[in-house]
Write a protein that holds these residues in place. Structure first.
Motif, PDB file in Angstrom:
ATOM      1  N   PRO A 194      62.483  22.707 -41.186  1.00 49.83           N
ATOM      2  CA  PRO A 194      61.310  22.098 -41.827  1.00 49.83           C
ATOM      3  C   PRO A 194      60.626  23.027 -42.826  1.00 49.83           C
ATOM      4  CG  PRO A 194      61.133  21.964 -39.427  1.00 49.83           C
ATOM      5  CD  PRO A 194      62.338  22.782 -39.713  1.00 49.83           C
ATOM      6  N   SER A 195      60.574  24.315 -42.489  1.00 50.15           N
ATOM      7  CA  SER A 195      59.860  25.238 -43.360  1.00 50.15           C
ATOM      8  C   SER A 195      60.614  25.466 -44.667  1.00 50.15           C
ATOM      9  CB  SER A 195      59.641  26.567 -42.627  1.00 50.15           C
ATOM     10  OG  SER A 195      58.981  27.472 -43.466  1.00 50.15           O
TER      11      SER A 195
ATOM     12  N   ALA B 245      50.860  22.279 -47.654  1.00 56.10           N
ATOM     13  CA  ALA B 245      50.519  22.967 -46.410  1.00 56.10           C
ATOM     14  C   ALA B 245      49.488  24.015 -46.598  1.00 56.10           C
ATOM     15  CB  ALA B 245      51.723  23.726 -45.869  1.00 56.10           C
TER      16      ALA B 245
ATOM     17  N   ARG C 161      47.889  15.267 -39.791  1.00 49.95           N
ATOM     18  CA  ARG C 161      48.610  16.508 -40.069  1.00 49.95           C
ATOM     19  C   ARG C 161      47.608  17.603 -40.433  1.00 49.95           C
ATOM     20  NH1 ARG C 161      54.148  15.577 -40.394  1.00 49.95           N
ATOM     21  NH2 ARG C 161      54.546  13.351 -40.434  1.00 49.95           N
TER      22      ARG C 161
ATOM     23  N   TRP D 113      54.326  20.535 -40.809  1.00 56.92           N
ATOM     24  CA  TRP D 113      55.146  19.323 -40.759  1.00 56.92           C
ATOM     25  C   TRP D 113      54.959  18.570 -39.446  1.00 56.92           C
ATOM     26  CZ3 TRP D 113      56.904  24.266 -41.457  1.00 56.92           C
ATOM     27  CH2 TRP D 113      57.454  24.895 -40.345  1.00 56.92           C
TER      28      TRP D 113
ATOM     29  N   THR E 170      60.116  16.021 -46.983  1.00 52.52           N
ATOM     30  CA  THR E 170      59.233  17.196 -46.976  1.00 52.52           C
ATOM     31  C   THR E 170      57.772  16.806 -47.144  1.00 52.52           C
ATOM     32  OG1 THR E 170      59.474  17.479 -49.350  1.00 52.52           O
ATOM     33  CG2 THR E 170      61.017  18.691 -47.976  1.00 52.52           C
ATOM     34  N   ARG E 171      57.457  15.562 -46.832  1.00 52.75           N
ATOM     35  CA  ARG E 171      56.083  15.085 -46.953  1.00 52.75           C
ATOM     36  C   ARG E 171      55.083  16.055 -46.304  1.00 52.75           C
ATOM     37  NH1 ARG E 171      55.553  10.119 -43.749  1.00 52.75           N
ATOM     38  NH2 ARG E 171      57.509  11.115 -43.249  1.00 52.75           N
ATOM     39  N   GLY E 172      55.424  16.477 -45.079  1.00 51.99           N
ATOM     40  CA  GLY E 172      54.483  17.305 -44.323  1.00 51.99           C
ATOM     41  C   GLY E 172      54.257  18.684 -44.926  1.00 51.99           C
ATOM     42  N   THR E 173      55.310  19.273 -45.509  1.00 54.17           N
ATOM     43  CA  THR E 173      55.206  20.653 -45.955  1.00 54.17           C
ATOM     44  C   THR E 173      54.685  20.767 -47.380  1.00 54.17           C
ATOM     45  OG1 THR E 173      57.534  20.462 -46.480  1.00 54.17           O
ATOM     46  CG2 THR E 173      56.970  21.684 -44.502  1.00 54.17           C
TER      47      THR E 173
END
Lengths: 268, 315
Positions: free
Chosen positions: B234-235, B315, A139, A95, B309-312
Motif C-alpha cells: 500500500p505504501s 496522506a 480515513r 490507506w 491508491t485512493r487512500g495514500t
C-alpha cells in the motif's frame, strides 16, 4: 501497586552512541532509572537532548550501546506490543480507516486469544475510550490532527501494553486540542492504571500529568540532571491547580532547571 | 521546535467551553464549513438546472473541439500533400477507399488469415497480457527485494539501468536462441521490455516507505508476509502504478517486434505482412488502431492506479 524488590521497568547504566561515517556522537551518557508499575513518568529536556532516543531504546526500536533496559526483569532488545508507542506524528496508516488502523493492532496482538467478535468489540471499545467511535469509517486524511492523535492513542491502548510510551504526543497540536487530549490521557490513566512514559518539552504538561519528571541535561552526552516528584493528589483538575502552591513550586523547579541551569544556548 | 511552555494553561482554562468533550468533535475546519453553509443559499438561486447543463456542455466542448479542429487541419494538409499521381504515401481519401472494410468493420472474418483488425488487436492484447502480467509480477517482486536491501540496490541498479535501454528488437535473437520457439520468445520480448520500469519504480517506492510505518510494523511485530501486504504494497502503490503505467506502454510498443517472430494474426504481424505486400493504406489504418489501443491501455492502468491508491494519495 505493591513495591517489590525488583522495579517494574529498569534502565541500567545506558549509554547510546551513534556512528555516522567516521564520527561518533555520544547521545546518552549513563542513564539509570527505575520506574514503578502504574507510574506516569515524563521526560523533559531541550531539543536534541536525546529524550526521543531514550524512548526508542525503551521501545526497542533502537539498541543500547552499553547498559540494559529491563522490563519485569527481562531484557528489552526488540520492539513489541507490550511496549506500545504513541508516535509524535500519529503514524496512522493512511490507506486504512480509523477502525482498521486500530483493528490491525488488535488482530496482531489478540489474534489467537480472542474470537473475531471479541476483537471487533475490543477495537470499538478502544475507539470509544478516546471518543473516536463516531469516525471509525473515516480515513486519517479526513480527520483533524487531534483526532489522528486520539486514534494513535487508541491503537497503542488496544495492545494492552505493560508500558505506554508517548513521544511528544501532543507536540503537533494547537493549545486547546492539546489540553483536551491531556485531560483524556489523565482520565484513561486513572481508569486503566497503565505505566506510562511521556516525552515532552512542555513544562505544564509534564507537571499536570506526571508522578515524576525526569529532567535531562543538554546533549550531546545528555545525562539525567534531576528527578522531580510531583506530589499532587489525583484526580488533578487543571483549573484548581493553577493556584496550588505545590503545582507552582513544581513548575518553578522544572523551569529553573531548563532555563537557568541548562539553558539551551543554540536556541538563541 | 522549542515552544515556550508557560502559556497554554492560562489560555486553555480561560477559553475552555462548558462541555470540553463535545467541542473536540468539531475542529476549526468543520466550523468553517458550517459557516459556509449559511452563506451559500443566498448566492444559490441564480444557479438553475439548465444553467448547470449548459456549463457542463461548455466544458465538454472545450476539451473536444480543439483536438477535432487540429485533426481536420492535419488531414487536409495530408490530403493536399499526397493527392497527386506518383505520391510515395497514400492520401487519406485513398486510404478510406482502399482499406474501407478494415476501418468500418473491425470484426469481420472472411478466412483464416483475412480477419478484421479488431480480432488482430485482441490476439495481440492476449500476448501483451501474458508478457506484461509476468513483468508486473516479477517486477514488483524483484523491486521489493531490491528496495529492501542497500546492497542489492547498489549491485543491481547499474545493470538494470543499462539493460533497460536495450530496444525490444535487439532481444529477439537472444530470445529465440534461448526458447527455440516463437510463442514463448514473443512473450519474453514483451516481458523484458516492460519489466525494467516496474522494477525500478517499485524499488524506489519501497525505499521511500516512511520510517514511521516501519516503526509501526516493528512495534506490532508484523511478520515479513504481513509487512509485505499491509505496509509495503500500500505504501509503495503510487510508485508501483507509475512503473506499471510506463510498463504497459512499453509492452505495447514491443508488440510489432514480438510478432515479427510469431507470425499469425496479431496486429504487429499484420503491419509486417502488409509491408511485405506493399499495402500502405492498411499499414496506416493499423497504426491508428495501435495508437488508440495503446492510449486506452495507458488510461486504463492510470485509472486502476487512481482507484487503488485512493487512500495514500493525500496522506
Amino acid at each position: 501497586m505493591s513495591v517489590t524488590e525488583k522495579p517494574f521497568l529498569q534502565i541500567q547504566g545506558v549509554h547510546k552512541t551513534f556512528r555516522r561515517g567516521g564520527t561518533e556522537t555520544e547521545v546518552l551518557n549513563d542513564i539509570s532509572l527505575d520506574i514503578a508499575e502504574g507510574e506516569f513518568l515524563s521526560i523533559i529536556g531541550h531539543s536534541g537532548c536525546g529524550k526521543s532516543t531514550l524512548l526508542n531504546l525503551i521501545a526497542g526500536l533502537t539498541r543500547v550501546t552499553t547498559g540494559a533496559v529491563l522490563l519485569e526483569d527481562r531484557e528489552v532488545n526488540d520492539p513489541g506490543p507490550e511496549r506500545a508507542v504513541v508516535f509524535q506524528n500519529h503514524s496512522l496508516l493512511p490507506w486504512l480507516t480509523v477502525y482498521e488502523n486500530v483493528h490491525i493492532a488488535v488482530n496482531k496482538v489478540f489474534g489467537k486469544k480472542k474470537s473475531r467478535a471479541e476483537r471487533h468489540d475490543w477495537t470499538l471499545h478502544n475507539l470509544d475510550l478516546v471518543q473516536m467511535g463516531h469516525a471509525k469509517d473515516k480515513r486519517p486524511a479526513e480527520i483533524s490532527g487531534g483526532m489522528k492523535q486520539r486514534v494513535g492513542i487508541a491503537r497503542a491502548l488496544a495492545m494492552e501494553p505493560k508500558v505506554l510510551l508517548m513521544d511528544e504526543p501532543f507536540g503537533a497540536l494547537d493549545a486547546l486540542t492539546r489540553a483536551h487530549l491531556q485531560d483524556s490521557v489523565m482520565q484513561i490513566h486513572a481508569r486503566l492504571g497503565n505505566t506510562a512514559i511521556m516525552i515532552t518539552h512542555d513544562v505544564d504538561e509534564a507537571v499536570l500529568l506526571s508522578d515524576r519528571i525526569v529532567m535531562m541535561t543538554n546533549g550531546p552526552s545528555a545525562r539525567i540532571g534531576e528527578v522531580l516528584e510531583v506530589d499532587l493528589p489525583r484526580p488533578r483538575e487543571r483549573l484548581e491547580l493553577v493556584a496550588d502552591a505545590r503545582y507552582i513550586h513544581a513548575r518553578e523547579a522544572v523551569l529553573k532547571f531548563l532555563y537557568e541551569r541548562h539553558r539551551f544556548v543554540e536556541a538563541a | 521546535m522549542n515552544a515556550m511552555p508557560a502559556r497554554p494553561v492560562l489560555i486553555d482554562t480561560a477559553s475552555r467551553p462548558a462541555s470540553p468533550e463535545k467541542s473536540v468533535a468539531v475542529p476549526p475546519s468543520q466550523q468553517a464549513k458550517l459557516q459556509e453553509k449559511k452563506v451559500l443559499p443566498l448566492k444559490a438561486p441564480a444557479n438553475s438546472y439548465a444553467a448547470r447543463i449548459s456549463s457542463t456542455l461548455r466544458d465538454v466542448a472545450a476539451t473536444v473541439i480543439p483536438p477535432l479542429v487540429v485533426l481536420a487541419v492535419m488531414l487536409l494538409v495530408w490530403q493536399l500533400a499526397t493527392d497527386k499521381p506518383g505520391a510515395a504515401l497514400p492520401s487519406p481519401m485513398k486510404i478510406w477507399s482502399e482499406a474501407n472494410d478494415l476501418i468500418v468493420s473491425p470484426f469481420f472474418v472472411y478466412g483464416p488469415q483475412d480477419i478484421g483488425l479488431g480480432w488482430r488487436v485482441l490476439t495481440s492484447l492476449e500476448r501483451v497480457a501474458y508478457g506484461f502480467g509476468l513483468a508486473a509480477i516479477f517486477g514488483i517482486a524483484l523491486g521489493a527485494i531490491i528496495g529492501q536491501s542497500v546492497w542489492a540496490m547498489r549491485g543491481l541498479d547499474p545493470i538494470f539501468q543499462v539493460l533497460r535501454t536495450v530496444p525490444p528488437l535487439a532481444w529477439l535473437p537472444i530470445s529465440l536462441a534461448a526458447f527455440q520457439d516463437s510463442g514463448p520468445s514473443a512473450v519474453f520480448v514483451i516481458f523484458i521490455t516492460a519489466v525494467w520500469p516496474v522494477i525500478i519504480n517499485t524499488a524506489v517506492g519501497i525505499r521511500n516507505i516512511p520510517q514511521d510505518y516501519r516503526n509501526v510494523a516493528e512495534v506490532l511485530r508484523l511478520n515479513p508476509l504481513e509487512y509485505f501486504w499491509r505496509i509495503m504494497i500500500p505504501s509503495a502503490a503510487p510508485y508501483i502504478f507509475t512503473g506499471l503505467r510506463i510498463g504497459i506502454g512499453l509492452s505495447w510498443l514491443a508488440i510489432v517486434a514480438a510478432e515479427m517472430l510469431t507470425g499469425g494474426v496479431g496486429i504487429g504481424f499484420f503491419i509486417w505482412d502488409a509491408w511485405n505486400s506493399s499495402r500502405l493504406s492498411d499499414i496506416v489504418v493499423a497504426l491508428i488502431y495501435i495508437g488508440i489501443v495503446g492510449f486506452v491501455l495507458d488510461r486504463l492502468v492510470a485509472l486502476i492506479g487512481r482507484v487503488a491508491t485512493r487512500g495514500t494519495a493525500n496522506a
